[in-house]
Write a protein that holds these residues in place. Structure first.
Motif, PDB file in Angstrom:
ATOM      1  N   TRP A 167       0.704   5.278   0.853  1.00 35.13           N
ATOM      2  CA  TRP A 167      -0.074   6.256   1.607  1.00 35.13           C
ATOM      3  C   TRP A 167       0.534   7.642   1.406  1.00 35.13           C
ATOM      4  O   TRP A 167       1.744   7.783   1.210  1.00 35.13           O
ATOM      5  CB  TRP A 167      -0.061   5.953   3.112  1.00 35.13           C
ATOM      6  CG  TRP A 167      -0.349   4.534   3.493  1.00 35.13           C
ATOM      7  CD1 TRP A 167       0.430   3.436   3.256  1.00 35.13           C
ATOM      8  CD2 TRP A 167      -1.489   4.054   4.196  1.00 35.13           C
ATOM      9  NE1 TRP A 167      -0.149   2.304   3.766  1.00 35.13           N
ATOM     10  CE2 TRP A 167      -1.333   2.643   4.361  1.00 35.13           C
ATOM     11  CE3 TRP A 167      -2.639   4.654   4.720  1.00 35.13           C
ATOM     12  CZ2 TRP A 167      -2.263   1.857   5.021  1.00 35.13           C
ATOM     13  CZ3 TRP A 167      -3.568   3.872   5.381  1.00 35.13           C
ATOM     14  CH2 TRP A 167      -3.382   2.490   5.515  1.00 35.13           C
ATOM     15  N   THR A 168      -0.322   8.648   1.491  1.00 35.04           N
ATOM     16  CA  THR A 168       0.184  10.021   1.528  1.00 35.04           C
ATOM     17  C   THR A 168       0.463  10.395   2.978  1.00 35.04           C
ATOM     18  O   THR A 168      -0.282  10.008   3.892  1.00 35.04           O
ATOM     19  CB  THR A 168      -0.837  10.994   0.935  1.00 35.04           C
ATOM     20  OG1 THR A 168      -2.088  10.856   1.628  1.00 35.04           O
ATOM     21  CG2 THR A 168      -1.018  10.736  -0.550  1.00 35.04           C
TER      22      THR A 168
ATOM     23  N   LYS B  56       0.837  -1.190   0.000  1.00 42.50           N
ATOM     24  CA  LYS B  56       0.000   0.000   0.000  1.00 42.50           C
ATOM     25  C   LYS B  56       0.874   1.243   0.000  1.00 42.50           C
ATOM     26  O   LYS B  56       1.920   1.284   0.655  1.00 42.50           O
ATOM     27  CB  LYS B  56      -0.922   0.020   1.218  1.00 42.50           C
ATOM     28  CG  LYS B  56      -1.880  -1.160   1.289  1.00 42.50           C
ATOM     29  CD  LYS B  56      -2.737  -1.106   2.541  1.00 42.50           C
ATOM     30  CE  LYS B  56      -3.661  -2.324   2.625  1.00 42.50           C
ATOM     31  NZ  LYS B  56      -4.495  -2.297   3.855  1.00 42.50           N
TER      32      LYS B  56
ATOM     33  N   GLU C 123      -6.885  11.301   9.249  1.00 39.58           N
ATOM     34  CA  GLU C 123      -7.398  10.794   7.983  1.00 39.58           C
ATOM     35  C   GLU C 123      -6.248  10.634   6.996  1.00 39.58           C
ATOM     36  O   GLU C 123      -5.354  11.483   6.917  1.00 39.58           O
ATOM     37  CB  GLU C 123      -8.444  11.753   7.413  1.00 39.58           C
ATOM     38  CG  GLU C 123      -9.705  11.848   8.248  1.00 39.58           C
ATOM     39  CD  GLU C 123     -10.719  12.757   7.598  1.00 39.58           C
ATOM     40  OE1 GLU C 123     -10.436  13.243   6.484  1.00 39.58           O
ATOM     41  OE2 GLU C 123     -11.781  12.979   8.194  1.00 39.58           O
ATOM     42  N   HIS C 124      -6.291   9.569   6.224  1.00 39.15           N
ATOM     43  CA  HIS C 124      -5.206   9.277   5.290  1.00 39.15           C
ATOM     44  C   HIS C 124      -5.787   8.761   3.985  1.00 39.15           C
ATOM     45  O   HIS C 124      -6.868   8.166   3.955  1.00 39.15           O
ATOM     46  CB  HIS C 124      -4.248   8.235   5.881  1.00 39.15           C
ATOM     47  CG  HIS C 124      -3.628   8.682   7.167  1.00 39.15           C
ATOM     48  ND1 HIS C 124      -2.536   9.497   7.231  1.00 39.15           N
ATOM     49  CD2 HIS C 124      -3.987   8.431   8.451  1.00 39.15           C
ATOM     50  CE1 HIS C 124      -2.231   9.724   8.499  1.00 39.15           C
ATOM     51  NE2 HIS C 124      -3.099   9.087   9.258  1.00 39.15           N
ATOM     52  N   THR C 125      -5.066   9.015   2.965  1.00 40.56           N
ATOM     53  CA  THR C 125      -5.485   8.587   1.638  1.00 40.56           C
ATOM     54  C   THR C 125      -4.539   7.511   1.149  1.00 40.56           C
ATOM     55  O   THR C 125      -3.321   7.711   1.111  1.00 40.56           O
ATOM     56  CB  THR C 125      -5.453   9.767   0.651  1.00 40.56           C
ATOM     57  OG1 THR C 125      -6.277  10.808   1.162  1.00 40.56           O
ATOM     58  CG2 THR C 125      -5.933   9.336  -0.720  1.00 40.56           C
ATOM     59  N   VAL C 126      -5.094   6.350   0.767  1.00 39.71           N
ATOM     60  CA  VAL C 126      -4.305   5.279   0.167  1.00 39.71           C
ATOM     61  C   VAL C 126      -4.280   5.531  -1.328  1.00 39.71           C
ATOM     62  O   VAL C 126      -5.304   5.435  -2.007  1.00 39.71           O
ATOM     63  CB  VAL C 126      -4.899   3.892   0.490  1.00 39.71           C
ATOM     64  CG1 VAL C 126      -4.087   2.802  -0.198  1.00 39.71           C
ATOM     65  CG2 VAL C 126      -4.932   3.675   1.996  1.00 39.71           C
ATOM     66  N   VAL C 127      -3.118   5.850  -1.846  1.00 36.12           N
ATOM     67  CA  VAL C 127      -3.002   6.201  -3.259  1.00 36.12           C
ATOM     68  C   VAL C 127      -3.064   4.970  -4.142  1.00 36.12           C
ATOM     69  O   VAL C 127      -3.656   4.992  -5.230  1.00 36.12           O
ATOM     70  CB  VAL C 127      -1.694   6.979  -3.500  1.00 36.12           C
ATOM     71  CG1 VAL C 127      -1.563   7.394  -4.962  1.00 36.12           C
ATOM     72  CG2 VAL C 127      -1.632   8.192  -2.591  1.00 36.12           C
TER      73      VAL C 127
ATOM     74  N   GLN D 221       0.695  10.444  -8.384  1.00 28.98           N
ATOM     75  CA  GLN D 221      -0.569  10.848  -7.793  1.00 28.98           C
ATOM     76  C   GLN D 221      -1.722   9.928  -8.175  1.00 28.98           C
ATOM     77  O   GLN D 221      -2.793   9.993  -7.575  1.00 28.98           O
ATOM     78  CB  GLN D 221      -0.908  12.278  -8.219  1.00 28.98           C
ATOM     79  CG  GLN D 221       0.112  13.316  -7.779  1.00 28.98           C
ATOM     80  CD  GLN D 221       0.149  13.475  -6.271  1.00 28.98           C
ATOM     81  OE1 GLN D 221      -0.804  13.132  -5.561  1.00 28.98           O
ATOM     82  NE2 GLN D 221       1.266  13.998  -5.769  1.00 28.98           N
ATOM     83  N   ASP D 222      -1.513   9.042  -9.163  1.00 25.82           N
ATOM     84  CA  ASP D 222      -2.580   8.157  -9.639  1.00 25.82           C
ATOM     85  C   ASP D 222      -1.988   6.774  -9.892  1.00 25.82           C
ATOM     86  O   ASP D 222      -1.522   6.458 -10.981  1.00 25.82           O
ATOM     87  CB  ASP D 222      -3.211   8.713 -10.913  1.00 25.82           C
ATOM     88  CG  ASP D 222      -4.365   7.845 -11.404  1.00 25.82           C
ATOM     89  OD1 ASP D 222      -4.834   6.989 -10.625  1.00 25.82           O
ATOM     90  OD2 ASP D 222      -4.777   8.015 -12.569  1.00 25.82           O
TER      91      ASP D 222
ATOM     92  N   ILE E   8      -9.040  18.387   5.957  1.00 26.28           N
ATOM     93  CA  ILE E   8      -8.531  17.038   6.193  1.00 26.28           C
ATOM     94  C   ILE E   8      -8.057  16.956   7.630  1.00 26.28           C
ATOM     95  O   ILE E   8      -7.232  17.749   8.077  1.00 26.28           O
ATOM     96  CB  ILE E   8      -7.372  16.705   5.233  1.00 26.28           C
ATOM     97  CG1 ILE E   8      -7.859  16.799   3.781  1.00 26.28           C
ATOM     98  CG2 ILE E   8      -6.814  15.334   5.521  1.00 26.28           C
ATOM     99  CD1 ILE E   8      -6.768  16.502   2.780  1.00 26.28           C
TER     100      ILE E   8
END
Length: 713
Positions: free
Chosen positions: A109-110, A107, A123-127, A163-164, A119
């Motif tokens: 993560w940012t 995984k 909270e975290h975003t799994v890229v 980023q994607d 935000i």
């Protein structure tokens, strides 16, 4: 005040961060976590410090030690950061869900600090998520600006925009690719490795991202099961360290190693020629990207500095070394011997004509790293390699011990990455800093040996000069030479008696190319006691038989039944042991009609002729005619009819040539047949090697030698 350097360590029970030179104290504001911590890592930019516990992943600010954020990731075994610290990557052990499908265990993560509006801090975003089964090479590889990242799958390298990670941005299709390395420079290059397969050589290819139409540089080679791809800091030149699993020559248990050099623009590629036989222990780039160092050869190993054109610029003295590390500014180089070696570290000043500064004794060290300021060296003894005397020591470049900390079951230790620009280049040797109290305490407990123990010498060899065979090459001894054989019968480095191939009890053949046969005295010296005794018996028997035949004392053969012949399959000695013809004289030789001549008889005759050339077997006397009766002319009856023996043949043997000449002729004929076979193979279109072509060129010389020996086709 200069920014202090920092290092972190992980033990079986806790984790710590320490500010090093010049303060040497625990990091203020950092709360040491306790428990089973599986891994810890600094970000390449040095901004963050993260560690993994069974429940979560924690990220802290490396400067002050405050916790920034936590990630809800359980049972993480590997951690990694992107070059600029924008993303953190976690790896968990492979597993399957309830449906039997593989869980995406990798995984990305940012790293969020709660600074962005809207935000929250937790909270975290799994890229991105991927399935990554192997722990070796598990991490993604990013370009220097984090614009792209890449990972290897079957027969291709997949590129993503950072980023994607849900969509593949581009693909580099390479059949059989097994490894790759993204350049750390600004040119966005990538090197891929394809191992040997189905008789095809291995290959390393360099591509420019995203122009994947064809490689800009390529190198094909054999003996490459796996490689290490090492870019210089500028990303302009690549070192390829190729290795095989098995050494087919038998010289090493650990395979063969070769070294190649490629430029990223395709302007240069070459194999790096090393002037000492043996494995390649280590190869490292200098931070200036203009030179690199290689440690190679059988112990004592040789260390050489090369430029980017694979030309040797300097060689250090031979010694038991297997590690080379350049300082961050490129001024100093450390050449050391760890692992099964003594742990000595030699420090050289490259700006002062490679002058040696000092030698540091760091026994049992398993970790060695330069500090970011280029003035200190960290060594550590870690578990599980060694579970006793675990600890961290920091040395000054001048050779003095600055800091010591003993730890229980130390698993990992590393410096915090810092840019060399944060530590300007100064004179690191002056002034010498004051050691920490822990270093002085440790030095007070170390006992300095009054006299070097040295190697053990048996009482009979004490007080004598050490033979060259027992000295290392760097001490004036003979160089190590590996012949690829594990046999102990061959002399090694000047000692040990060479053994010849021989048949026990047989007479030794003359040396090839000698031109003369060995004398009896020479043969007796190399025979065993039993063989020498049997040889003397045979010689005495032959001498006695020859004397009796010369004097005409050979008795008449014993009477036998009509038509009875001795068995041609047994020698007279064996017939005597069986009880047949016991009255026969030992000098009598019964002819064996209708049978081929026995090799042993011919050999005995040849030995007799060589040892006593003046003797020659005389013909047997002609037997007298049988008397007849005067009354009726009928011969008197006989008790047993026996066959009259024919005259004894002359057993003198004349050899057409000496055994050495015959042996040499056979060897030359064998070589001639091999040359003919190579001719046929080349005529069939097969590509021959250089050694085979050279062998074919010797045909005329072989034929001349055969003519000189008297051989004609």
């Amino acid at each position: 005040m200069a920014v202090p350097t920092q290092f972190a360590y992980r033990t079986s029970k806790n984790l710590g961060a320490v500010d090093a030179a010049p303060v040497y104290r625990p990091l203020p504001g950092f709360t040491r976590p306790e428990g089973n911590l599986r891994c810890c890592v600094y970000s390449p930019c040095g901004r963050y410090f993260a560690w993994a516990s069974p429940e979560r992943v924690t990220v802290a600010d490396a400067s002050i030690g405050h916790v920034i954020t936590t990630l809800p990731a359980e049972n993480v075994f590997e951690l990694g950061f992107s070059p600029l610290g924008s993303f953190i990557i976690t790896w968990q052990r492979p597993s399957k869900d309830d449906n039997g499908d593989a869980v995406k265990n990798l995984k990305v993560w940012t790293v969020l600090e709660g600074e962005n509006p809207g935000i929250e801090a937790d909270e975290h975003t799994v890229v991105g998520r991927f399935v990554q089964k192997s722990q070796t090479g598990w991490n993604l590889q990013y370009t220097f600006d984090e614009r792209y990242c890449a990972r290897v799958v079957t027969n291709e390298i997949q590129f993503y925009e950072s980023q994607d990670l849900g969509t593949v941005w581009n693909k580099l299709r390479v059949e059989g690719v097994s490894d790759f390395a993204v350049s750390p420079g600004k040119n966005h290059s990538i090197a891929v490795f394809v191992p040997e397969r189905k008789g095809q050589p291995a290959a390393v290819k360099v591509y420019n991202v995203p122009q994947f139409d064809g490689p800009v540089s390529q190198k094909n080679f054999f003996k490459g099961d796996k490689v290490q791809l090492k870019w210089n800091n500028e990303g302009t030149t690549l070192i390829v360290l190729a290795q095989t699993e098995v050494d087919k020559s038998g010289k090493s248990y650990y395979g063969e190693t070769t070294l190649y050099l490629l430029s990223a623009n395709g302007g240069f590629d070459s194999r790096i020629e090393l002037d000492k036989d043996g494995p390649i222990h280590d190869v490292t780039w200098s931070p200036n990207s203009k030179e690199f160092g290689v440690v190679y050869g059988y112990m004592p190993a040789k260390t050489t500095i090369f430029d980017t054109r694979a030309k040797a610029t300097h060689s250090f003295a031979l010694g038991p070394r297997n590690t080379i590390i350049f300082s961050p500014h490129g001024r100093f180089v450390l050449v050391a011997g760890f692992g099964n070696l003594a742990g000595q570290m030699d420090i050289y000043d490259l700006e002062k004509n490679y002058q040696k500064i000092c030698t540091i004794e760091a026994s049992n060290a398993s970790v060695c790293e330069w500090s970011p300021d280029g003035k200190h060296i960290l060594t550590a003894t870690t578990s599980p390699r060694l579970r006793v005397d675990n600890g961290v020591r920091i040395w000054h470049v001048g050779g003095g011990l600055m800091y010591n900390e003993n730890l229980q079951e130390l698993y990992h230790v590393t410096w915090r990455p810092q840019s060399p620009t944060m530590h300007p280049i100064e004179d690191p040797l002056h002034p010498v800093p004051t050691p920490h109290a822990s270093a002085l305490e440790y030095l007070g407990t170390v006992k300095t040996p009054s006299k070097p123990a040295g190697a053990y010498r048996p009482p009979g060899a004490r007080g004598q000069v050490t033979p060259l065979a027992f000295k290392r090459e760097d001490e004036g001894g003979a160089a190590y030479v590996s012949n690829g054989s594990l046999s102990l019968g061959i002399g090694v480095n000047g000692f040990g008696k060479p053994r010849k191939r021989e048949v026990p009890g047989a007479e030794l053949a003359p040396e090839e190319g000698d031109g003369t046969t060995n004398t009896a005295a020479d043969g007796d010296e190399q025979l065993s006691k039993a063989a020498l005794k049997n040889k003397k018996k045979r010689e005495a028997k032959k001498a006695k038989d020859a004397a009796e035949k010369a004097a005409g004392l050979t008795p008449a053969p014993e009477k036998s039944l009509p038509g009875a012949f001795p068995s041609p399959s047994r020698s007279p000695e064996r017939r005597d042991r069986k009880g047949h013809e016991r009255n026969r004289s030992r000098g009598y030789v019964e002819p064996r009609p209708h049978s081929k001549p026995d090799r042993r008889d011919a050999k005995r005759a040849r030995d007799q002729q060589q040892q006593q050339p003046h003797l020659k077997t005389p013909p047997a006397p002609t037997p007298a005619p049988t008397p007849t009766s005067k009354s009726n002319g009928v011969p008197p009856p006989l008790k047993a009819t026996r066959k009259e023996s024919p005259p004894q043949p002359d057993v003198t043997v004349t050899s057409p040539g000496t055994p050495s000449q015959d042996k040499k002729t056979r060897a030359l004929l064998k070589k001639l047949r091999a040359i003919d076979d190579l001719k046929m193979r080349r005529a069939g279109g097969e590509k021959l090697e250089g050694t085979q072509i050279k062998k074919m060129d010797t045909e005329e010389e072989v034929r001349k030698e055969l003519e000189a020996l008297g051989w004609n086709e």
